[in-house]
Scaffold this active site. Structure first.
Site, PDB file in Angstrom:
ATOM      1  CG  ASP A  67      -0.287  -0.285   2.528  1.00 57.29           C
ATOM      2  OD1 ASP A  67       0.959  -0.328   2.574  1.00 57.29           O
ATOM      3  OD2 ASP A  67      -1.001  -0.461   3.525  1.00 57.29           O
ATOM      4  CG  ASN A 136      -8.732   0.748  11.789  1.00 60.10           C
ATOM      5  OD1 ASN A 136      -7.830  -0.024  11.449  1.00 60.10           O
ATOM      6  ND2 ASN A 136      -9.145   1.733  11.018  1.00 60.10           N
ATOM      7  CG  HIS A 138      -5.778  -0.726   8.867  1.00 57.14           C
ATOM      8  ND1 HIS A 138      -5.673   0.639   8.834  1.00 57.14           N
ATOM      9  CD2 HIS A 138      -4.532  -1.163   9.212  1.00 57.14           C
ATOM     10  CE1 HIS A 138      -4.443   1.006   9.128  1.00 57.14           C
ATOM     11  NE2 HIS A 138      -3.737  -0.066   9.370  1.00 57.14           N
ATOM     12  CD  GLU A 143      -8.629   2.527   7.318  1.00 58.78           C
ATOM     13  OE1 GLU A 143      -8.430   1.624   8.157  1.00 58.78           O
ATOM     14  OE2 GLU A 143      -8.167   3.669   7.438  1.00 58.78           O
TER      15      GLU A 143
HETATM   16  C1  F6R Z   1       1.487  -0.530   6.239  1.00 62.93           C
HETATM   17  C2  F6R Z   1       0.207  -1.236   6.376  1.00 62.93           C
HETATM   18  C3  F6R Z   1      -0.600  -1.098   7.622  1.00 62.93           C
HETATM   19  C4  F6R Z   1       0.212  -1.531   8.833  1.00 62.93           C
HETATM   20  C5  F6R Z   1      -0.622  -1.430  10.104  1.00 62.93           C
HETATM   21  C6  F6R Z   1       0.229  -1.718  11.331  1.00 62.93           C
HETATM   22  O1  F6R Z   1       2.021  -0.799   4.974  1.00 62.93           O
HETATM   23  O2  F6R Z   1      -0.190  -1.914   5.492  1.00 62.93           O
HETATM   24  O3  F6R Z   1      -1.754  -1.875   7.515  1.00 62.93           O
HETATM   25  O4  F6R Z   1       0.646  -2.849   8.662  1.00 62.93           O
HETATM   26  O5  F6R Z   1      -1.168  -0.164  10.239  1.00 62.93           O
HETATM   27  O6  F6R Z   1       1.220  -0.754  11.452  1.00 62.93           O
HETATM   28  P1  F6R Z   1       2.479  -0.990  12.393  1.00 62.93           P
HETATM   29  O7  F6R Z   1       3.149  -2.201  11.921  1.00 62.93           O
HETATM   30  O8  F6R Z   1       3.322   0.245  12.210  1.00 62.93           O
HETATM   31  O9  F6R Z   1       1.938  -1.129  13.765  1.00 62.93           O
END
Ligand code: F6R
Length: 245
Positions: A67, A136, A138, A143
């Site tokens: 992403d 959340n 995701h 989302e």
């Molecule tokens: C980032 C992504 C997000 C993260 C998620 C957890 O490329 O795809 O879904 O994996 O927000 O973030 P961290 O690992 O920083 O806690």
């Protein structure tokens, strides 16, 4: 889906990096997709170090970025592209032909999505996908409420994502939209690992594993993957209901 637990983040990273290495030993031209953010940081360090130490052929695998934040220059510290560059492409000296990332600056984001879907299709699908989980629930920027049938798409980010996301940047950024692979890609990937460490992730890990599969809590999609693994450290596991209760 399987749950794998590890005593600490280092052991967790060793497992995930080991899975990447094994994937490339078995199939050097694998397609691997990875999230950015904090969760895979140790894994990437472990992977690049081990790959170099054992002289693994990393010249043939193809990398797909999960992403990107819309509107950020790829070189911005904290952008997904910058994470991939510093954690993988640089250390492994990867050719630009070895990866495809979303361009969050494109003035035609729909076209960016088509391009990504086409690249994945032409490469024969994703062999190994490694993702994190947001506060959340995701995965990527899928989302709560996102259809599990989606391929690449652009999405308005939820408030939790835009506020938590500030942790990646030195100064405040306007984060409003994301561009992301969808769950049709995740469900079609041959193997998926969701990794999480730390007590801050304990609640979302519990919901992902013990909640019923529901688009309103995206990470429950992992329960539908026949070759999915949720890999956590002891702190992220700490709120799970004990098996015999
Ligand atoms: C980032 C992504 C997000 C993260 C998620 C957890 O490329 O795809 O879904 O994996 O927000 O973030 P961290 O690992 O920083 O806690």
């Amino acid at each position: 889906m399987k749950l794998n637990t590890f005593p600490n983040p280092e052991a967790l990273a060793e497992f995930v990096a080991g899975t990447m290495i094994e994937q490339l030993r078995q199939k050097p031209d694998s397609v691997i997709c990875l999230a950015s953010g904090n969760s895979p940081k140790l894994t990437c360090a472990e992977f690049t170090e081990k790959a170099k130490a054992e002289g693994l052929d990393t010249s043939r695998f193809f990398f797909v970025g999960l992403d990107e934040w819309v509107g950020l220059e790829p070189g911005t510290p904290g952008s997904c592209a910058n994470d991939f560059q510093t954690r993988l492409f640089g250390p492994l000296n990867m050719a630009t032909s070895q990866y495809h990332l979303f361009n969050g600056l494109s003035d035609d984001l729909r076209q960016e999505c088509f391009k990504m879907d086409e690249v994945i299709r032409v490469k024969g699908g994703i062999d190994l996908m490694i993702v994190g989980i947001g506060m959340n629930g995701h995965i990527g920027f899928n989302e709560p409420g996102t259809s599990w049938n989606n391929r690449s798409h652009v999405i308005k980010l939820h408030e939790t994502t835009t506020s938590v996301g500030q942790k990646y940047f030195q100064e405040r950024k306007t984060l409003d939209q994301g561009i992301t692979l969808g769950f049709a890609h995740l469900l079609a990937a041959k193997q998926v690992i969701l990794l999480a460490d730390g007590s801050a992730k304990a609640e979302v890990i519990k919901a992902a594993i013990e909640g019923a599969p529901d688009e309103d809590f995206p990470a429950t999609v992992m329960q539908l993957h026949p070759n999915g693994i949720i890999a956590v450290d002891a702190a992220a596991e700490s709120l799970l209901t004990p098996k015999n209760s």
